[in-house]
Write a protein that holds these residues in place. Structure first.
Motif, PDB file in Angstrom:
ATOM      1  N   LEU A   1       0.833  -1.200   0.000  1.00 48.91           N
ATOM      2  CA  LEU A   1       0.000   0.000   0.000  1.00 48.91           C
ATOM      3  C   LEU A   1       0.871   1.254   0.000  1.00 48.91           C
ATOM      4  CD1 LEU A   1      -2.755   1.360   0.185  1.00 48.91           C
ATOM      5  CD2 LEU A   1      -2.629   1.135   2.688  1.00 48.91           C
ATOM      6  N   PHE A   2       1.927   1.247   0.797  1.00 45.55           N
ATOM      7  CA  PHE A   2       2.828   2.397   0.859  1.00 45.55           C
ATOM      8  C   PHE A   2       3.467   2.647  -0.505  1.00 45.55           C
ATOM      9  CE2 PHE A   2       7.241   3.845   1.206  1.00 45.55           C
ATOM     10  CZ  PHE A   2       7.041   5.099   1.769  1.00 45.55           C
ATOM     11  N   LEU A   3       3.937   1.583  -1.167  1.00 38.26           N
ATOM     12  CA  LEU A   3       4.566   1.718  -2.481  1.00 38.26           C
ATOM     13  C   LEU A   3       3.573   2.232  -3.517  1.00 38.26           C
ATOM     14  CD1 LEU A   3       6.882  -1.425  -2.714  1.00 38.26           C
ATOM     15  CD2 LEU A   3       7.563   0.963  -2.420  1.00 38.26           C
ATOM     16  N   ASP A   4       2.339   1.737  -3.445  1.00 37.88           N
ATOM     17  CA  ASP A   4       1.321   2.203  -4.393  1.00 37.88           C
ATOM     18  C   ASP A   4       1.061   3.699  -4.223  1.00 37.88           C
ATOM     19  OD1 ASP A   4       0.993  -0.210  -5.615  1.00 37.88           O
ATOM     20  OD2 ASP A   4      -0.746  -0.815  -4.404  1.00 37.88           O
ATOM     21  N   VAL A   5       0.924   4.138  -2.968  1.00 39.85           N
ATOM     22  CA  VAL A   5       0.693   5.562  -2.706  1.00 39.85           C
ATOM     23  C   VAL A   5       1.877   6.384  -3.203  1.00 39.85           C
ATOM     24  CG1 VAL A   5       0.428   7.316  -0.905  1.00 39.85           C
ATOM     25  CG2 VAL A   5      -0.841   5.158  -0.753  1.00 39.85           C
ATOM     26  N   LEU A   6       3.106   5.921  -2.912  1.00 39.73           N
ATOM     27  CA  LEU A   6       4.312   6.616  -3.365  1.00 39.73           C
ATOM     28  C   LEU A   6       4.364   6.685  -4.882  1.00 39.73           C
ATOM     29  CD1 LEU A   6       7.109   7.890  -2.873  1.00 39.73           C
ATOM     30  CD2 LEU A   6       8.047   5.559  -2.825  1.00 39.73           C
ATOM     31  N   ASN A   7       4.122   5.559  -5.532  1.00 37.09           N
ATOM     32  CA  ASN A   7       4.225   5.496  -6.994  1.00 37.09           C
ATOM     33  C   ASN A   7       3.167   6.347  -7.689  1.00 37.09           C
ATOM     34  OD1 ASN A   7       6.355   3.781  -6.654  1.00 37.09           O
ATOM     35  ND2 ASN A   7       5.218   1.904  -7.124  1.00 37.09           N
ATOM     36  N   TYR A   8       1.954   6.326  -7.153  1.00 39.78           N
ATOM     37  CA  TYR A   8       0.900   7.149  -7.752  1.00 39.78           C
ATOM     38  C   TYR A   8       1.177   8.639  -7.528  1.00 39.78           C
ATOM     39  CZ  TYR A   8      -1.885   2.957  -8.613  1.00 39.78           C
ATOM     40  OH  TYR A   8      -2.331   1.742  -9.084  1.00 39.78           O
ATOM     41  N   THR A   9       1.747   8.956  -6.378  1.00 38.30           N
ATOM     42  CA  THR A   9       2.112  10.358  -6.109  1.00 38.30           C
ATOM     43  C   THR A   9       3.203  10.816  -7.069  1.00 38.30           C
ATOM     44  OG1 THR A   9       1.554  10.117  -3.755  1.00 38.30           O
ATOM     45  CG2 THR A   9       2.977  11.965  -4.376  1.00 38.30           C
ATOM     46  N   LEU A  10       4.220   9.979  -7.229  1.00 33.44           N
ATOM     47  CA  LEU A  10       5.306  10.318  -8.162  1.00 33.44           C
ATOM     48  C   LEU A  10       4.778  10.403  -9.595  1.00 33.44           C
ATOM     49  CD1 LEU A  10       8.236   8.101  -6.790  1.00 33.44           C
ATOM     50  CD2 LEU A  10       7.969  10.579  -6.582  1.00 33.44           C
ATOM     51  N   SER A  11       3.847   9.532  -9.940  1.00 30.23           N
ATOM     52  CA  SER A  11       3.262   9.566 -11.289  1.00 30.23           C
ATOM     53  C   SER A  11       2.525  10.879 -11.529  1.00 30.23           C
ATOM     54  CB  SER A  11       2.297   8.388 -11.484  1.00 30.23           C
ATOM     55  OG  SER A  11       2.983   7.159 -11.405  1.00 30.23           O
ATOM     56  N   ALA A  12       1.770  11.326 -10.519  1.00 28.40           N
ATOM     57  CA  ALA A  12       1.043  12.594 -10.646  1.00 28.40           C
ATOM     58  C   ALA A  12       2.014  13.765 -10.808  1.00 28.40           C
ATOM     59  CB  ALA A  12       0.159  12.806  -9.420  1.00 28.40           C
ATOM     60  N   ILE A  13       3.108  13.719 -10.037  1.00 30.74           N
ATOM     61  CA  ILE A  13       4.114  14.786 -10.154  1.00 30.74           C
ATOM     62  C   ILE A  13       4.726  14.798 -11.549  1.00 30.74           C
ATOM     63  CG2 ILE A  13       6.401  15.523  -9.355  1.00 30.74           C
ATOM     64  CD1 ILE A  13       5.599  14.531  -6.557  1.00 30.74           C
ATOM     65  N   LEU A  14       5.040  13.622 -12.072  1.00 34.58           N
ATOM     66  CA  LEU A  14       5.670  13.540 -13.392  1.00 34.58           C
ATOM     67  C   LEU A  14       4.707  13.921 -14.507  1.00 34.58           C
ATOM     68  CD1 LEU A  14       7.995  10.413 -13.177  1.00 34.58           C
ATOM     69  CD2 LEU A  14       8.536  12.825 -12.880  1.00 34.58           C
TER      70      LEU A  14
END
Length: 401
Positions: free
Chosen positions: A3-16
């Motif tokens: 769950l932590f990785l998913d939140v991190l990855n989706y956040t980074l995706s939104a930033i990119l």
């Protein structure tokens, strides 16, 4: 953990995704700037007199470059001009070279700058010392590491007078001296030719204004009206500050492309490259620490972060899920950075395309230089051309001006 990785990855995706959209805007702005910025030698010529031009050329420890600069200025096809060369307390053979040229060429007027008073940046003081000897109706400021085409003064004067301008500055071709500058210049230039586009300077409705210190010509009366270099004596980037004063005072100014007529050196080695990058960030911090820090993080994510995020997403791709989305977005963002660098290299800098392949390293150098600038400004000291400046003094001078 998943769950932590998913939140991190989706956040980074939104930033990119935001980074990608920003690059689309930057690239469009850059293409418009290249396409719409007028050239120094392209204007409607009108009859005019040939006023005397005083070239003001400050030099500090320029033994490696000043001879080529003087050779190019002596060999101009414009007849009515003088060259005032100011030795700014050099400790190499610069002063000797200036003296030898002055003996051979009557157009050259050598000046030994007096000791710099407190509160002045070195180059600003040298320019004022040169101005005191100037007799021209027009003043042309340039640097000792520039080279000029034979007709550049004629074109500058004719463009200025035909267009009824008070000041005119030209974008030079940047000459690259080493590997580090070659891979870094394409990255920083994207911002210099978008956020500070000549189109914005040439638009009276926009506040953006600056001169290129390597080449700007200004009417004497305009220069005096805005306070000369004394009015920006505390500024690290004096050409930008002076151009801003000219536009704010309502004078008519323009920036043109002169990359086919003028060559300049932005940085000579790794040390001067980092100092040049620091020099861009320090004035921003002195104006507003919060804005400068915000710009630093914007540059960090726009120029550099897509590359390590791409590496991270490749490592984690075996997990699929959110990593697949992050990988796709990071590839697109990285490609946009490369695309911007390619356009800059081919259309403006005219460097070898090989420089673009080192974009991640070049981006890291820019970020590192900006970070150093923030730290030095926060510590209230900065080194430039062998001198140490205490920024508290300059902040106080800025308040008093």
């Amino acid at each position: 953990m998943d769950l932590f990785l998913d939140v991190l990855n989706y956040t980074l995706s939104a930033i990119l995704i935001g980074v990608t959209l920003a690059w689309i805007f930057l690239i469009k702005s850059m293409i418009d700037s290249v396409r719409l910025t007028p050239h120094l030698d392209e204007f409607e010529r009108k009859d005019h007199h040939n006023p005397k031009v005083s070239i003001i050329l400050p030099a500090r420890n320029e033994e490696e470059f000043i001879e080529k600069c003087l050779d190019s200025l002596i060999d101009q096809d414009y007849s009515n001009y003088e060259i005032i060369v100011i030795d700014d307390s050099s400790d190499d053979s610069t002063n000797k070279i200036i003296s030898e040229y002055a003996k051979k060429h009557s157009k050259i007027i050598p000046v030994n700058a007096r000791s710099k008073p407190d509160g002045w940046m070195g180059k600003n003081w040298a320019c004022m010392e040169g101005f005191k000897m100037a007799t021209g109706e027009l003043l042309l400021f340039t640097d000792a590491d520039t080279k000029h085409s034979k007709n550049v003064i004629s074109l500058a004067v004719s463009n200025l007078l035909s267009s009824k301008l008070d000041a005119l500055s030209a974008i030079p071709k940047m000459r690259v001296m080493d590997f580090w500058t070659g891979i870094t210049l394409p990255m920083i230039s994207v911002f210099l030719h978008t956020r500070f586009s000549a189109i914005r300077v040439n638009d009276p409705a926009k506040k953006t204004a600056y001169f290129f210190g390597s080449f700007f010509i200004i009417k004497r009366e305009t220069y005096e009206a805005v306070g000369m270099h004394e009015g920006v004596k505390h500024e690290i980037i004096e050409d930008g500050a002076l151009g801003k004063k000219v536009k704010e005072a309502g004078h008519k100014m323009k920036i043109v492309r002169g990359d086919n007529l003028i060559e300049a050196i932005w940085a000579r080695d790794r040390i001067t490259l980092l100092n040049a990058l620091k020099r861009l960030m320090i004035p921003l911090y002195l104006q507003s620490g919060k804005i400068a820090i915000g710009i630093f993080f914007a540059v960090l994510f726009l120029l550099f972060m897509p590359f390590p995020i791409l590496a991270y997403s490749i490592i984690g791709i075996s997990s699929e899920g959110s990593f697949s989305i992050l990988l796709a977005v990071s590839i697109i963002a990285s490609v946009m950075i490369y695309l911007g660098a390619i356009i800059e290299v081919k259309k403006l800098l005219k460097l070898k395309i090989i420089n673009v392949f080192f974009a991640p390293i070049g981006s890291f150098v820019v970020v590192l230089g900006f970070l150093k600038g923030l730290l030095h400004a926060k510590n209230n000291t900065v080194s430039w051309r062998g001198r140490e400046y205490f920024m508290k003094d300059h902040i106080q001078n800025s308040i008093n001006v």
